[in-house]
Design an enzyme around this catalytic site. Structure first.
Site, PDB file in Angstrom:
ATOM      1  N   LYS A  49       0.848  -1.203   0.000  1.00 18.92           N
ATOM      2  CA  LYS A  49       0.000   0.000   0.000  1.00 18.92           C
ATOM      3  C   LYS A  49       0.878   1.246   0.000  1.00 18.92           C
ATOM      4  O   LYS A  49       0.601   2.220  -0.694  1.00 18.92           O
ATOM      5  CB  LYS A  49      -0.935  -0.006   1.226  1.00 18.92           C
ATOM      6  CG  LYS A  49      -2.043  -1.051   1.132  1.00 18.92           C
ATOM      7  CD  LYS A  49      -2.786  -1.212   2.451  1.00 18.92           C
ATOM      8  CE  LYS A  49      -3.721  -2.407   2.403  1.00 18.92           C
ATOM      9  NZ  LYS A  49      -4.347  -2.706   3.704  1.00 18.92           N
ATOM     10  N   GLN A  93      -4.342  -0.906   9.957  1.00 20.40           N
ATOM     11  CA  GLN A  93      -4.291  -2.253   9.382  1.00 20.40           C
ATOM     12  C   GLN A  93      -4.898  -3.273  10.351  1.00 20.40           C
ATOM     13  O   GLN A  93      -4.548  -3.305  11.530  1.00 20.40           O
ATOM     14  CB  GLN A  93      -2.818  -2.608   9.069  1.00 20.40           C
ATOM     15  CG  GLN A  93      -2.634  -3.957   8.407  1.00 20.40           C
ATOM     16  CD  GLN A  93      -3.220  -4.020   6.999  1.00 20.40           C
ATOM     17  OE1 GLN A  93      -3.101  -3.088   6.216  1.00 20.40           O
ATOM     18  NE2 GLN A  93      -3.865  -5.136   6.671  1.00 20.40           N
ATOM     19  N   ASP A 116     -10.487   3.226   4.447  1.00 22.14           N
ATOM     20  CA  ASP A 116     -10.928   1.846   4.209  1.00 22.14           C
ATOM     21  C   ASP A 116     -12.451   1.728   4.108  1.00 22.14           C
ATOM     22  O   ASP A 116     -12.966   0.687   3.699  1.00 22.14           O
ATOM     23  CB  ASP A 116     -10.462   0.949   5.364  1.00 22.14           C
ATOM     24  CG  ASP A 116      -9.113   0.290   5.085  1.00 22.14           C
ATOM     25  OD1 ASP A 116      -8.815   0.037   3.910  1.00 22.14           O
ATOM     26  OD2 ASP A 116      -8.389   0.027   6.057  1.00 22.14           O
TER      27      ASP A 116
END
Ligand code: NAP
Length: 283
Positions: A49, A93, A116
């Site tokens: 990412k 994460q 997200d």
């Protein structure tokens, strides 16, 4: 005739180039990723990412916290990032270490910085059919289907998996594209009965090759979201033999994976536009 492979990389490369262009236009986009602990799979995802974000010109900060970080410490860090004017987008994460309640951390994110799309507000907006920030993996799947002009209007779509990250948002996006959607999960009886009826089948399970060719409808579109590490390397949730039955199939690796990263970067652009008032975040 074997299925047409819907490869993710060429589409993802194009999206990433578009994102880079938008980053130049906006000037600065600040993304902070937070990794707590040293889970090897998470390390790989964060690295990918980051590399992609930096290549697109995004100002990405790779924040690492030790595995024994407490929930309070992480909450304080998230609140600090929420109010930091240099930060447009925050990614925590998952999974988080056991001592931390993931739902609590996700709720602490400023919804307009939740790159997200996991915050209940963003999930709720999707549920209501007014999407704001949507999880990147299902967004990537929709972009792949659009690229190949798969007609979803009135199609029978079956999603195997009901996670908050993939299955549920996937089902909502397909429904909003006017597909008739069935969601299957580990309690579903006679799974093949459902899958054999699917014009579009999305497998997001995490079980290697669990969708066998005899579960696939002839001429259908099969999207394999699964990423499973096995002795034979990375394999999907769909047996590659399905290519003999389906009209379209996404390969693993090289299918949905690259799209997830590209769509995450698109979401970072969206966060930056929300913060600058170029897009209106619902009050
Ligand atoms: P998850 O949270 O573990 O959810 C898996 C889902 O599959 C659950 O809803 C579960 O049902 C269902 N399931 C498990 N066994 C089943 C069975 N035998 N029959 C039918 N349904 C079954 O996983 P996830 O986060 O959604 O991820 C799914 C897969 O996608 C994993 O391989 C993951 O690595 C991969 N993934 C890929 C990307 C990408 O970029 N390509 C991104 C995210 C995830 P219950 O709800 O009843 O437990």
């Amino acid at each position: 005739m074997p299925a047409t492979l819907i490869k993710g990389k060429p589409i993802a490369d194009r999206i990433r180039a578009e994102v880079a262009e938008q980053v130049r236009e906006i000037g600065h986009i600040g993304l902070v990723t937070v990794l707590v602990g040293d889970d090897p799979a998470s390390e790989v995802y964060i690295r990918l990412k980051h590399k992609a974000a930096v290549e697109a010109g995004i100002d990405a900060t790779d924040l690492r916290l030790s595995a024994d970080t407490s929930e309070v410490e992480l909450l304080e860090k998230v609140e600090e990032l929420d109010s930091d004017q240099d930060v447009d987008a925050i990614l925590v994460q998952l999974p988080l270490p056991k001592q931390i309640d993931e739902a609590r951390i996700i709720r602490a994110l400023a919804p307009a910085k939740d790159v997200d799309g996991f915050h209940p507000f963003n999930a709720g907006q999707l549920y209501l059919g007014r999407p704001t920030l949507v999880p990147a993996t299902p967004l990537g799947v929709m972009a792949m289907l659009a690229e190949h002009r798969i007609d979803l209007d009135g199609a029978r779509a079956v999603v195997i998996g009901r996670s908050d990250i993939v299955g549920k948002p996937m089902a909502h996006l397909l429904m909003q594209a006017n597909a008739t959607v069935t969601i299957c999960h580990s309690h579903t009886k006679d799974l093949a009965r459902h899958t054999l009826d699917a014009d579009v089948l999305v497998a997001a399970v995490g079980v290697p090759a669990m969708v066998s060719p005899d579960m696939v409808k002839t001429g259908s579109v099969v999207v394999d979201v699964g990423i499973n590490r096995t002795d034979a390397g990375i394999v999907g949730d769909v047996d590659p033999g399905a290519a003999e039955i389906a009209a379209y199939l996404t390969p693993v690796p090289g299918g949905v994976g690259p799209m997830t990263i590209a769509c995450l970067l698109q979401n970072a652009v969206r966060c930056a536009r929300y913060r600058r008032g170029e897009l209106v975040y619902p009050a």
